[in-house]
Design an enzyme around this catalytic site. Structure first.
Site, PDB file in Angstrom:
ATOM      1  N   SER A 132       1.075  -1.203   0.078  1.00 19.27           N
ATOM      2  CA  SER A 132       0.225  -0.211   0.005  1.00 19.27           C
ATOM      3  C   SER A 132       0.915   1.308  -0.026  1.00 19.27           C
ATOM      4  CB  SER A 132      -0.966  -0.116   1.234  1.00 19.27           C
ATOM      5  OG  SER A 132      -1.559   1.287   1.188  1.00 19.27           O
ATOM      6  N   HIS A 140       0.516   8.169   9.382  1.00 12.37           N
ATOM      7  CA  HIS A 140      -0.455   8.050   8.305  1.00 12.37           C
ATOM      8  C   HIS A 140      -1.843   7.494   9.094  1.00 12.37           C
ATOM      9  CE1 HIS A 140      -2.950   6.579   4.941  1.00 12.37           C
ATOM     10  NE2 HIS A 140      -1.858   7.345   3.953  1.00 12.37           N
ATOM     11  N   LYS A 154       3.212  -3.988   6.875  1.00 12.23           N
ATOM     12  CA  LYS A 154       3.374  -4.239   5.192  1.00 12.23           C
ATOM     13  C   LYS A 154       4.714  -3.635   4.954  1.00 12.23           C
ATOM     14  CE  LYS A 154      -1.471  -3.497   3.996  1.00 12.23           C
ATOM     15  NZ  LYS A 154      -1.686  -4.748   3.524  1.00 12.23           N
TER      16      LYS A 154
END
Length: 252
Positions: A132, A140, A154
């Site tokens: 992503s 974020h 991730k």
């Protein structure tokens, strides 16, 4: 016949990728990995497909699915759930949580690491990992959902893959939208630069198509890129994927 395993095949983007591979039966033999019998029935209702059941957080369940696999497409991801009791009329914001066994650390880091290790053990020749955009920013908003730090985990898995010695392609799409694919001009970037533009989203179907095209083009190997699309009325639909991948210079 090139056997391609799609993990997370029961998810929305994973199912699209699995179906696209099945539609190209002359080039690929599609195999899907899901967590439950219910998910298997959902994507293989007539029993004609090759769908295996396994748990990416339990590495001992993975070898049968990886047997004979040439390429791997990783589309697994933790999914936050909304806490019950939210009332939009109250003016507040909903709260989210991750189920036990389904946290970003367990799914997006440990689960993806297990898949990469299984791929290495099985002699897989190419791994496509869908992550992503947003991973360069620890603050974020997605990291705050359920306090899961999903983009951090991730990113850690992406780094592990890039250092694994396996040929890889890391795709970091923007916001996923449920629109028809093949209608938009696709844009690649790096280091979340696209988040500062108006092109921050992309149809799931286009992400699935880029996964398949990455398997077909040497220009996609050992590269990492952000991916978004222009609005339908802007630009021309992307058909030259060799040029798209050739424009990518980043390896992580």
């Amino acid at each position: 016949m090139v056997v391609v395993l799609v993990t997370g095949a029961g998810g929305r983007t994973g199912q699209l990728a699995y179906e696209k591979l099945r539609a190209r039966a002359g080039e690929f033999r599609a195999r899907g990995l899901v967590r439950s019998e219910a998910s298997k029935q959902k994507i293989d209702q007539d029993g004609s497909g090759d769908v295996r059941i396994g748990d990416i957080t339990k590495p001992e369940t993975l070898p049968p699915a990886f047997d004979g696999v040439h390429s791997l497409v990783i589309l697994t991801s933790a999914v936050p759930k909304m806490k019950p009791g939210f009332n939009p009329a109250s003016g507040g914001r909903p709260e989210f949580y991750f189920e036990e066994g389904g946290t970003p650390e367990e799914v997006d880091w440990i689960g993806q690491k297990n898949q990469i290790d299984a791929a290495k053990d099985a002699g897989v020749k190419h791994v496509v990992l869908v992550g992503s955009m947003g991973g360069t920013n620890e603050n974020h908003p997605l990291n705050l959902l359920g306090n899961g730090k999903i983009l951090i985990w991730k990113r850690k898995a992406e780094k592990y893959l890039s250092e694994s010695g396996l040929p890889y392609t890391i795709i970091r799409p923007g916001g996923l939208i449920d629109k028809e694919g093949g209608k938009r001009e696709l844009i690649v970037g790096k280091d979340d630069e696209l988040l500062n533009t108006s092109t921050k989203s992309i149809p799931r179907e286009d992400v699935a198509e880029v996964c398949i095209q990455a398997l077909l083009h040497e220009e996609a190997k050992n590269k990492a890129f952000d991916l978004a699309s222009k609005a339908e009325e802007e630009g021309s639909p992307t058909t030259d994927f060799k040029s798209l991948f050739s424009a990518v210079t980043a390896t992580f």
